[in-house]
Design an enzyme around this catalytic site. Structure first.
Site, PDB file in Angstrom:
ATOM      1  N   ARG A  24      44.215  38.424  58.866  1.00 33.70           N
ATOM      2  CA  ARG A  24      44.187  37.396  57.833  1.00 33.70           C
ATOM      3  C   ARG A  24      45.230  36.304  57.975  1.00 33.70           C
ATOM      4  O   ARG A  24      45.283  35.394  57.147  1.00 33.70           O
ATOM      5  CB  ARG A  24      44.253  38.044  56.445  1.00 33.70           C
ATOM      6  CG  ARG A  24      45.595  38.629  56.066  1.00 33.70           C
ATOM      7  CD  ARG A  24      45.549  39.132  54.639  1.00 33.70           C
ATOM      8  NE  ARG A  24      45.407  38.065  53.691  1.00 33.70           N
ATOM      9  CZ  ARG A  24      44.848  38.170  52.484  1.00 33.70           C
ATOM     10  NH1 ARG A  24      44.362  39.303  52.083  1.00 33.70           N
ATOM     11  NH2 ARG A  24      44.803  37.163  51.665  1.00 33.70           N
ATOM     12  N   HIS A 111      49.198  42.405  49.350  1.00 33.27           N
ATOM     13  CA  HIS A 111      47.759  42.156  49.522  1.00 33.27           C
ATOM     14  C   HIS A 111      46.925  43.399  49.259  1.00 33.27           C
ATOM     15  O   HIS A 111      45.783  43.482  49.701  1.00 33.27           O
ATOM     16  CB  HIS A 111      47.485  41.601  50.921  1.00 33.27           C
ATOM     17  CG  HIS A 111      48.085  40.239  51.148  1.00 33.27           C
ATOM     18  ND1 HIS A 111      48.495  39.777  52.380  1.00 33.27           N
ATOM     19  CD2 HIS A 111      48.354  39.244  50.270  1.00 33.27           C
ATOM     20  CE1 HIS A 111      48.990  38.548  52.256  1.00 33.27           C
ATOM     21  NE2 HIS A 111      48.921  38.211  50.989  1.00 33.27           N
ATOM     22  N   CYS A 144      29.849  51.388  41.156  1.00 31.55           N
ATOM     23  CA  CYS A 144      30.838  52.182  40.414  1.00 31.55           C
ATOM     24  C   CYS A 144      30.137  53.313  39.671  1.00 31.55           C
ATOM     25  O   CYS A 144      29.129  53.087  38.999  1.00 31.55           O
ATOM     26  CB  CYS A 144      31.574  51.278  39.424  1.00 31.55           C
ATOM     27  SG  CYS A 144      32.766  52.167  38.377  1.00 31.55           S
TER      28      CYS A 144
HETATM   29 ZN   LIG Z   1      33.379  50.303  37.058  1.00 29.71          ZN
END
Ligand SMILES: [Zn+2]
Length: 245
Positions: A24, A111, A144
């Site tokens: 990066r 980061h 998720c």
């Molecule tokens: Zn979530």
């Protein structure tokens, strides 16, 4: 005599001996490859399921998850063990300072890190290996498990801000330290790079260990161009002799 606080700001150059390329930095792999850069740019990642699928495939092959610390990482951990107060501010996401033996609380990851995933909606976190196991099992963009939101690695992508708490702590350390060693960083990515200037402004002795010139070389008390793997252990053992025990 009061012990100094030694701050070590580390960039990609400290991990190249561990086989991790500079991704990066200003001349990093991602910056030179616009298609690869999209995989780590927040707006593209959130907006395009195909980018996310390719990102998960990239994470499966991420060398940072299997790399081993090298002599420079070990030298920082040894300095801490010698009794000198040390804090590491790192631009790297590979976790190699901790794997070399430095306690988690001594390392600020500016980061973020690749060892965890985070939900972009509810901010749930978990081990990256759990998310990668779901990818291996056939979920090409695992959502998720708490809320169905989009998951990503716990790194700061392009287009995302640094965590203000982490950045605030990094500023405090830079102001308070007596010695500030910037190692393997081109000191061109803000705001992390500016910490070297803050430290120098507040009276720290600034040492820069980097193969290439940096914008802060003029502020430094010492600039070292030798390879990090040999230069840093020498520098830090001298500090340990001076302040440790
Ligand atoms: Zn979530």
């Amino acid at each position: 005599m009061a012990k100094p606080l030694v701050a070590v700001l580390s960039g990609a150059g400290i991990s190249t001996d561990s086989g991790i390329p500079d991704y990066r930095g200003p001349n990093g792999l991602w910056r030179r490859d616009p298609e690869a850069e999209k995989l780590v740019t927040y707006a593209y990642y959130m907006g395009d399921p195909e980018i996310r699928r390719r990102s998960w495939q990239m994470r499966r092959k991420n060398r940072a998850l299997t790399a081993e610390p090298n002599a420079a990482h070990r030298a920082v951990a040894e300095l801490e063990r010698s009794g000198v107060p040390v804090r590491v501010l790192t631009q790297n996401v590979d976790g190699l300072h901790q794997r070399a033996g430095l306690p988690d609380r001594k390392v600020l990851e500016l980061h973020g890190n690749v060892r965890e995933f985070v939900c972009t909606k509810c901010h749930a976190r978990g081990p990256m290996e759990d998310a990668l196991a779901r990818v291996e099992a056939g979920e090409d963009d695992p959502p998720c498990l708490e809320c169905g939101g989009i998951l990503k690695s716990a790194t700061v992508m392009f287009g995302q801000s640094l965590d203000p708490v982490v950045l605030g702590e990094a500023l405090s350390i830079s102001k308070a330290c007596t010695v500030f060693i910037a190692v393997g960083s081109t000191l061109q990515v803000q705001p992390a790079a500016g910490l070297a200037g803050v430290a120098a402004d507040h009276g720290a002795r600034l040492t820069i260990v980097n193969a290439e010139p940096t914008p802060y070389d003029d502020l430094a008390a010492e600039v070292v161009r030798e390879p990090i793997g040999t230069a840093l252990p020498g520098l830090l053992s001298a500090l340990a002799g001076q302040y440790g025990g």
